[in-house]
Each structure stands twice: as C-alpha cells, then as structure tokens.
Scaffold this motif. Structure first.
Motif, mmCIF file in Angstrom:
data_model
loop_
_atom_site.group_PDB
_atom_site.id
_atom_site.type_symbol
_atom_site.label_atom_id
_atom_site.label_comp_id
_atom_site.label_asym_id
_atom_site.label_seq_id
_atom_site.Cartn_x
_atom_site.Cartn_y
_atom_site.Cartn_z
ATOM 1 N N LYS A 138 0.726 -1.053 -0.056
ATOM 2 C CA LYS A 138 -0.089 0.234 -0.050
ATOM 3 C C LYS A 138 0.983 1.229 -0.091
ATOM 4 O O LYS A 138 1.895 1.273 0.216
ATOM 5 N N ASN A 139 0.268 2.355 -0.625
ATOM 6 C CA ASN A 139 1.075 3.624 -0.562
ATOM 7 C C ASN A 139 1.259 4.069 0.850
ATOM 8 O O ASN A 139 0.277 3.621 1.737
ATOM 9 N N VAL A 140 2.305 4.900 1.194
ATOM 10 C CA VAL A 140 2.668 5.464 2.446
ATOM 11 C C VAL A 140 2.233 7.265 2.303
ATOM 12 O O VAL A 140 2.853 7.517 1.434
ATOM 13 N N THR A 141 1.593 7.771 3.006
ATOM 14 C CA THR A 141 1.259 9.078 3.116
ATOM 15 C C THR A 141 1.930 9.749 4.167
ATOM 16 O O THR A 141 1.724 9.660 5.539
ATOM 17 N N PHE A 142 2.783 10.661 4.104
ATOM 18 C CA PHE A 142 3.395 11.491 5.083
ATOM 19 C C PHE A 142 2.714 12.673 5.327
ATOM 20 O O PHE A 142 1.787 13.109 4.782
ATOM 21 N N ASP A 143 2.904 13.016 6.696
ATOM 22 C CA ASP A 143 1.998 14.298 7.016
ATOM 23 C C ASP A 143 2.649 15.528 6.143
ATOM 24 O O ASP A 143 1.625 16.406 5.620
ATOM 25 N N LEU A 144 3.947 15.701 5.959
ATOM 26 C CA LEU A 144 4.439 16.658 5.202
ATOM 27 C C LEU A 144 5.595 16.291 4.541
ATOM 28 O O LEU A 144 6.613 15.635 5.369
ATOM 29 N N TYR A 145 5.938 16.397 3.403
ATOM 30 C CA TYR A 145 7.032 15.888 2.702
ATOM 31 C C TYR A 145 7.699 17.242 1.696
ATOM 32 O O TYR A 145 6.902 17.658 1.141
ATOM 33 N N CYS A 146 8.844 17.571 1.744
ATOM 34 C CA CYS A 146 9.313 18.728 1.233
ATOM 35 C C CYS A 146 10.583 18.694 1.077
ATOM 36 O O CYS A 146 11.323 18.048 1.625
ATOM 37 N N THR A 147 10.927 19.648 0.202
ATOM 38 C CA THR A 147 12.613 19.926 -0.131
ATOM 39 C C THR A 147 13.135 21.388 -0.148
ATOM 40 O O THR A 147 12.234 22.223 -0.471
ATOM 41 N N GLU A 148 14.225 21.362 0.403
ATOM 42 C CA GLU A 148 14.871 22.778 0.365
ATOM 43 C C GLU A 148 15.468 23.096 -1.285
ATOM 44 O O GLU A 148 15.588 22.152 -1.812
ATOM 45 N N GLU A 149 15.751 24.256 -1.400
ATOM 46 C CA GLU A 149 16.248 24.706 -2.975
ATOM 47 C C GLU A 149 17.416 23.982 -3.179
ATOM 48 O O GLU A 149 17.934 23.609 -4.437
#
Length: 306
Positions: free
Chosen positions: A58-69
């Motif tokens: 099954k897929n996993v969903t993070f609360d928040l996933y982000c990247t810095e520049e």
C-alpha cells in the motif's frame, strides 16, 4: 467553531491546517527553529503519497514532505499519541526519500541517453534527509544527556561510530520535538524562554487560546497563529478540519471506552472484538489501530463482526 484556533495535535488536522499550499514559509520557519544551523530559505512541498517497496504494498502518506532549494529533503510528522515501535517506523519512513533520490539519478541518466548525451555518472551520494517528528508525549531516553540544551525538548539522532562519535554519513537525520517535556503549563506562556519552547507551547495549547501571547514575537509564530485561526481558513479547509476532528474525537471516545472495559490493557480477545466492530462500522485501519492498540497486520487479519 467555538475555538479561535485549530487543534494541531492530531496528524490529520495538522495536515489540513499547516500543510496547505502557501504555508511553505511557515514550515521553513518552524524547521529553522528546530534546525538553526540549516537556515532554510525556501521550501517546496512534494507529493506526500509515496509508493510501497513492492507492487503489492500500500502507499504511504506523510504528514508533510518537502525539499529545500539545495535538494535536502524533510519529512515532518505530527504524532499525538504513543505508538508501538515508533522509532522503527520513523526509520522506515526515511527509506522512501532515499529511494526517491536514487530513482531520480537513474531517471536523469536514462533521459540523457535518450537525448544522445553523455549520461551523468551514477553514484550513491545522498543529499541530507531530515525526519522531523512533533510528538505530544515523551520519548524514553537513557538520561537527560540525550536532549538538546537549553530547552530540553529536542532530541536528535545521526549515524555515528558508537566508540568515538565519528559520523559515518550526514545523509540521515532524525529530530524529535517532545511536547510532553514542556514545563510551562497552559496558563504559563511567560515561562517559555526560547523560540523552541514558544513553538512547542503554541502547538500544545493554541487551540484553547483567545489570542497569541504578547511575548511570542517571532515572525514564524505570528504566521503559525494566523494560519491556524479558523477565520483565515478556506471553507474547504474548515469543512475538512471538522470532519477530521469528529473522526479523532470518535476514536478517542472509543479508546476511552475500551480502556474502561479493560480491553486496552492487554486482553487480546477483547481488543480483537472491538476491532471487528469498528471494521463493521467502516472506520479506517489507522483509526482502528489508534483505538485498540492492535498492529495494522493484526487489524488486517481480522474479519468483521457478524
């Protein structure tokens, strides 16, 4: 809604309020408080849903996933209640951005070959990954030496040599903000001496306040209170928030009932029966896990009540 501010202690409501597009600057500011050496300038939110390690997963969903520049990646998770094997779960989460970085290298290489260009060299160099967990409880540590000074609310982990502390790699980093260690009570904002304490206090008590404490002057905290005020949420956010809150309250009510009946204290048969009933009611696997203390695998193995 009678409250002025949203309750951010539940991962589902946290996602609705904080992880909305347009809050990239707010999240960057929160991370800069917890990781002052990073000095994050600009964040980009990424797709929170990641595919499992196998086709059948099954897929996993993070609360928040982000990247810095500069390419460094951050997973931010709000955790309102203790879970079994929590640290192992965070390690599992870290494998997804690792895999995504390697997949991007392979994809760039294949696209260069299709264009008839010299492909970039393939290597295993990883850009740093940070798994940041906001916890409304206390982690168990061997001693207080595990906590960052001067706040005593943050614990950080890296991969280092156990004998001399030599760092093996800077690619994997875990940061835990433990709201359960906050000493200032709900009516004691003045006891918060640092930005970390003021952030933790706000996350823990904001939903019962009528306004931001006057001494909380950091720009990021002003953004946090503004973004969490119901009057500033879109109609769609308000409706989704209400739905998530009702679900959360339902689960907590069921947990309290189970505890009173002694079902949450280790009586496996009783917990299994509760889980079957909750399945029949249409609750999600995650809600059933939170309500009964069973593992996801145990829940999946159960049938529904007849």
């Amino acid at each position: 809604m009678s409250a002025k501010y949203a309750n951010l202690l539940n991962d589902e409501t946290f996602k609705v309020v904080i992880c909305a597009r347009g809050n990239e600057g707010l999240v960057a500011g929160m991370l800069n408080i917890l990781l002052p050496e990073k000095k994050i300038k600009q964040l980009k939110f990424l797709d929170r849903e990641q595919h499992g390690l196998a086709i059948s997963d099954k897929n996993v969903t993070f609360d928040l996933y982000c990247t810095e520049e500069n390419g460094e990646e951050f997973i931010v998770e709000m955790q309102g209640a203790r879970q079994a094997h929590f640290a192992d779960r965070m390690i599992c989460y870290s494998t997804f951005p690792i895999r995504m970085q390697l997949e991007r290298k392979l994809r760039d290489r294949e696209e260069a070959l299709k264009r008839g260009e010299n492909p970039p060299a393939m290597n295993y160099k990883l850009l740093p990954i940070y798994v940041v967990s906001l916890l409304n409880f206390r982690l168990e540590h061997e001693n207080d030496g595990a906590l960052e000074e001067p706040d005593g609310l943050v614990s950080r982990y890296e991969i280092r040599n156990r004998r001399n502390g030599e760092q093996m790699t800077g690619a994997l980093n875990f940061v835990f903000l433990e709201l359960g260690r906050l000493k200032a009570g709900g009516n004691e904002p003045g006891k918060c001496r640092t930005a970390v304490e003021r952030l933790a206090w706000s996350l823990k008590y904001m939903h019962v306040l009528d306004g931001r404490p006057e001494t909380f002057e950091e720009d990021v905290l002003k953004q946090l209170y503004d973004s969490s005020e119901f009057a500033n949420l879109s109609v769609e956010q308000q409706l989704e928030y209400e739905e998530k809150m009702f679900n959360w309250l339902d689960v907590n009510g069921i947990k309290e009932y189970a505890r009173e009946e002694g079902l949450a204290e280790g009586k496996a048969e009783g917990r299994a029966e509760v889980a079957r009933n909750l399945k029949a009611m249409g609750l999600s696997e995650k809600q059933i896990v939170q309500a009964t203390g069973l593992t996801p695998e145990q829940v999946r193995a159960l049938g529904t009540a007849s």
